[in-house]
Design a protein around this motif. Sequence first.
Motif, mmCIF file in Angstrom:
data_model
loop_
_atom_site.group_PDB
_atom_site.id
_atom_site.type_symbol
_atom_site.label_atom_id
_atom_site.label_comp_id
_atom_site.label_asym_id
_atom_site.label_seq_id
_atom_site.Cartn_x
_atom_site.Cartn_y
_atom_site.Cartn_z
ATOM 1 N N ARG B 304 -9.724 2.802 -1.731
ATOM 2 C CA ARG B 304 -8.412 3.574 -1.413
ATOM 3 C C ARG B 304 -8.778 4.869 -1.677
ATOM 4 O O ARG B 304 -8.241 5.707 -0.954
ATOM 5 C CB ARG B 304 -7.677 2.833 -2.159
ATOM 6 N N ASP B 305 -9.495 5.235 -2.792
ATOM 7 C CA ASP B 305 -9.781 6.448 -3.088
ATOM 8 C C ASP B 305 -10.542 7.448 -2.498
ATOM 9 O O ASP B 305 -10.493 8.458 -1.926
ATOM 10 C CB ASP B 305 -10.621 6.501 -4.698
ATOM 11 N N ARG B 306 -11.579 6.472 -1.706
ATOM 12 C CA ARG B 306 -12.281 7.160 -0.656
ATOM 13 C C ARG B 306 -11.604 7.689 0.655
ATOM 14 O O ARG B 306 -11.972 8.758 1.046
ATOM 15 C CB ARG B 306 -13.474 6.409 -0.410
ATOM 16 N N LEU B 307 -10.626 6.827 0.937
ATOM 17 C CA LEU B 307 -9.931 7.107 2.349
ATOM 18 C C LEU B 307 -8.678 8.143 2.020
ATOM 19 O O LEU B 307 -8.282 8.573 2.908
ATOM 20 C CB LEU B 307 -9.395 5.729 2.605
ATOM 21 N N GLY B 308 -8.480 8.509 0.739
ATOM 22 C CA GLY B 308 -7.695 9.726 0.363
ATOM 23 C C GLY B 308 -6.332 9.099 0.793
ATOM 24 O O GLY B 308 -5.768 8.112 0.552
ATOM 25 N N LYS B 309 -5.398 9.855 1.414
ATOM 26 C CA LYS B 309 -4.263 9.777 1.766
ATOM 27 C C LYS B 309 -3.862 8.686 2.677
ATOM 28 O O LYS B 309 -3.164 7.906 2.530
ATOM 29 C CB LYS B 309 -3.407 11.138 2.353
ATOM 30 N N GLU B 310 -5.001 8.478 3.900
ATOM 31 C CA GLU B 310 -4.851 7.236 4.478
ATOM 32 C C GLU B 310 -5.008 6.079 3.930
ATOM 33 O O GLU B 310 -4.318 5.090 4.197
ATOM 34 C CB GLU B 310 -5.969 7.378 5.570
ATOM 35 N N GLY B 311 -5.679 6.025 2.569
ATOM 36 C CA GLY B 311 -6.142 4.912 1.883
ATOM 37 C C GLY B 311 -4.795 4.386 1.193
ATOM 38 O O GLY B 311 -4.543 3.334 1.419
ATOM 39 N N ARG B 312 -3.948 5.290 0.807
ATOM 40 C CA ARG B 312 -2.632 4.857 0.166
ATOM 41 C C ARG B 312 -1.824 4.386 1.283
ATOM 42 O O ARG B 312 -0.952 3.095 0.703
ATOM 43 C CB ARG B 312 -2.053 5.928 -0.551
#
Lengths: 295, 316, 426
Positions: B304-312
């Motif tokens: 999730r952290d790696r995907l940034g905003k998309e991750g959330r």
Amino acid sequence: MGFGPLLLLAILEGAVTAAVLALTAVGLSLTFGIMRVVNVAHGEFFMLGAVLAWFVSQWFPDAPLLAFLLAMVVCPLVVAGVAVLADVLILKRLHYEPEATIVATIGLLYIFQQAALSFFGPNARPVAPPFNFRVQLPWFGYSGYKLFVILAAGVLLLLVWLLITRTKIGLVMRATQIDRTTAKAFGINVDRVYAMTFGIGAGLAAIAAVLVVPIQQAHYLMGGDPLLLSFIVVILGGLGSLRGTLIAALLIGLLDGLLSTAFFFPPTFAKIVATLLVALVLVFRPEGLFGRRTA
Amino acid sequence: MRDRALLSHLGLVAVLMAAHWMLPAYHHDAVAKVLVLSVYAMGYNIAFGYTGMLSLGHALFFAAGLYGAAMPLTLWGWTGGPALAAGLVAATVLAAAVGLLALRTRGVSFMIVTLMFAQAGYLTILYLGRWTRGDEGIVIAQPLRRIMGLDLSDGATRYLAALLLFVLGLLACLHLVRSPFGRVMVAMRENEERARMLGYNPFTVKLAALTLSGLYSGAAGAAYALMFGYAGASLAGVQYSILPMLWVLLGGAGTVAGPFLGCLLMFYLIDYASVITSATLLVVGVALVALVLFAPKGALGALRDRLGKEGRAWLP
Amino acid sequence: MTKGLTLTPTRRSVLAGMGAATAASFFPGYTNAQSSEPIRLGFQLHRTGIGAAYGRWYERTATAALARMNAAGGIGGRPVEILFEDDGTDPARGAEVFGKLATQSNCDLVFGALFSHVVIGTAPRAAELKVPYLVCSEGHHVASGMLNRWTLQPGITDVKSQVQAMAPFVTSNLGKKVTMIFPDFAFGHDHRDYFTAACAAQGGEVIAQIAIPPTETSFTRYFPQIPAETEVIYHVMVGPAVLTFVKELGEFYGSGARPQLFGFIDSLEAVDINSSGLEFLDGSHFWEAHPRYKQADASDAETAYRAAVGVDDNGASASDAADVATYSHMFSVWETLSVIKAGMEAAGYTGAADRQKLVEAIEAMTGFDEGEDHPQGAKTFNGKTHQAFGIQNITKVEGGKLVVAHKTSVEDGMYPDEVDYTSQSF
């Protein structure tokens, strides 16, 4: 046997449990209080101490006193060394994140258990006590070594107290406990303090195990109970309070024995009642018996 | 569909449904068990991952579900449906009762208080050995393990039933954490004082979360009794309080699918360790340390952290 | 292929007229009948966890029994292999391991579990997967009717029978007023219930029952509960703390007068009775299924077995005198393997499709003769209760060894059936 002697026996036995527990718990209290990490592997440091004591005893099969004295020095040092390594190699890299530390120390728990299983084996192995004498009381006999354990644990606890309150190391540790950032600003090497604290905490568990192993035997799964009981004692006593830890250890050591003796509870039932009573004490005094109210 | 979170979780469900037809027998059974235990882990995640309550006593709720279903089945001749309900009620009531007392504390004190309640529960199971058979445990006979005509001892039925329970748990959890109440839960975790100043009562919020967490744990426990036919004290020991915490942390605390992933990971870690070596514990221990060094926030947390905003958006 | 049909008669011959291809498709495992593919036996091993001290001796015994069996031509001419899988001495993992062995490793059956909670946790899987499960556990769970048709215990006597067989010796030779000390969980409760009843039947009386909480590591404070008029202390503790228990009992009584002691060797399996602190056991009695110290009248079969499993005359590993065996339990692995061979050969076992026939073949057995297949001694097997009944030994600690003082008969341990598994469906 009359009620008086029964009570005396329950107190003696409780005191032995409490003495060993207090030492183990003080070790946990340091890491828990200063580093704020939940060290699930603390019981395994205890186990390693006991297992190493057995190895030392095998070097001198005919001189148990020598082996015991040597184990009192070697075991805590080796275990402390292992702990320092674990701290530097793993915990430090996790920045002591409470949650990551839990997983990492569970991992360490498995590693230490496997090491003990592979090199020490699955059997419970006895270690000869450094001396054998039996104190014959009018009502029952009692192990002289157990009385020595109470005494030795008392002396060791006193030394820990002196270390923390009267030395520079202790001062630095306390400073780090109170405020890590400020301690850093004052030029304290926090990394080193943490590694040292973790080592001392593990070493104390190991020394408690060396004391107890002539009464209990070394076994690769013996770390579970000391871990749980230490946690309970540390929190019940109040984080950071050495006096609290000691009194909580006495309470935990004595409570179920006294309940069982005084009220004729079946022992397992007494343990249930004692557990619930302690839980309720914490419910109504969340900061522990001697902790400072934080909220 | 614009709801990416729903999409990602429905994707997981689809994969698990496809797995039903594709997995070989052993893995089919293993995943069924992982699904049931994941419900337990999801329950733990609601309390710990989202609301910040570090409990070491969830085995009490799991065991309440387990025995709450097993005892009526074996002692009083209840059928599967009511027994399952009894397990749910037992765990939920117990979680609420424990919460009423234990939530007077927080942090490490909460951890110890829940640990001690669970220890008392464990000892009680041993003490009542006449009915529970203590450590040995009891078998729930195959004919009793039925619910609405479905034979839960049958591999295929069990997998589908486990999947159904899991999907219910997963979607309910997804809905919960994105609801206003879910945000209040997270607020409790992040900063209880600020949430209090915003007008929320931490005690009632946390009590509700813990009770719900107990319901999940109890559902898993009751399903365990019906699906696997065994109830024993070892499933109530402290190990079963630590396990859901481990699963949640491995998979990613505060992620909806993390508990399942962690549970799956841990199962196959132990399973494959025994293939490589007889020193299984060493492999498991090293793997745990390595995993946490690379992903301190758990597998999904790291993703999730790696995907940034998309991750959330994809992984709430 | 039709030749294969004639090789195994009875029900198979019915199919003789049918096309071979049809027959093969009806019995998927059948095409292997002629092959020399090994028979695969799964072994649920307590390699880690609380049972590890037993586990490695069970593994050694199984390996030795397997070598002997393969040297003698295997089972029905086919070689045999054993797949060991660690169950962590945990019932949940035990059930998983059973599934792994049965469905992934394609074992023909699974055997070897000792700890009762593992057996009970695993047995439902055996019934679900319809795979024979032969346990080596001495629990009463099989004969009590708690388990199922696929679970059998042909290699070791159950605890109810052991206790009942012991009681007459205790009451007539050691004393009538007995105090029992046992762990406060199911294993201990079995001893409490069965011995109390068996003792009363012999005119003795259990005057106190002291249940020790399972988490206890120190025992001294329980000893004052032993009534002064106690003539015999019956102790059966298990787990890593047992040595503490025996030592503390010694400290408690010192060198003064003490009651007679009767214990189950479970207290001291894998422990040297000459360990420091155990001196006071001298003169006390133990139950042993299989005497750890080689007796003067040991049979040739016993001698051969002892050599095969690598145990010396004192019950320790032949290569390490400090490594004491779990001698009173591990023979069950060896003997169970003998039963598997006899059962498979009687059933004309050819593959997984014959699993039910294997169970029926074992149920049809009535007993086993003493010999190299059954070195512990002759046994009666009750096909209805799935339980074997053998002789028991009472040994006395004399000069640092356990010397047989009394052997029970198989009949001493018989009790009325509590279940008829043969009436249950598969």
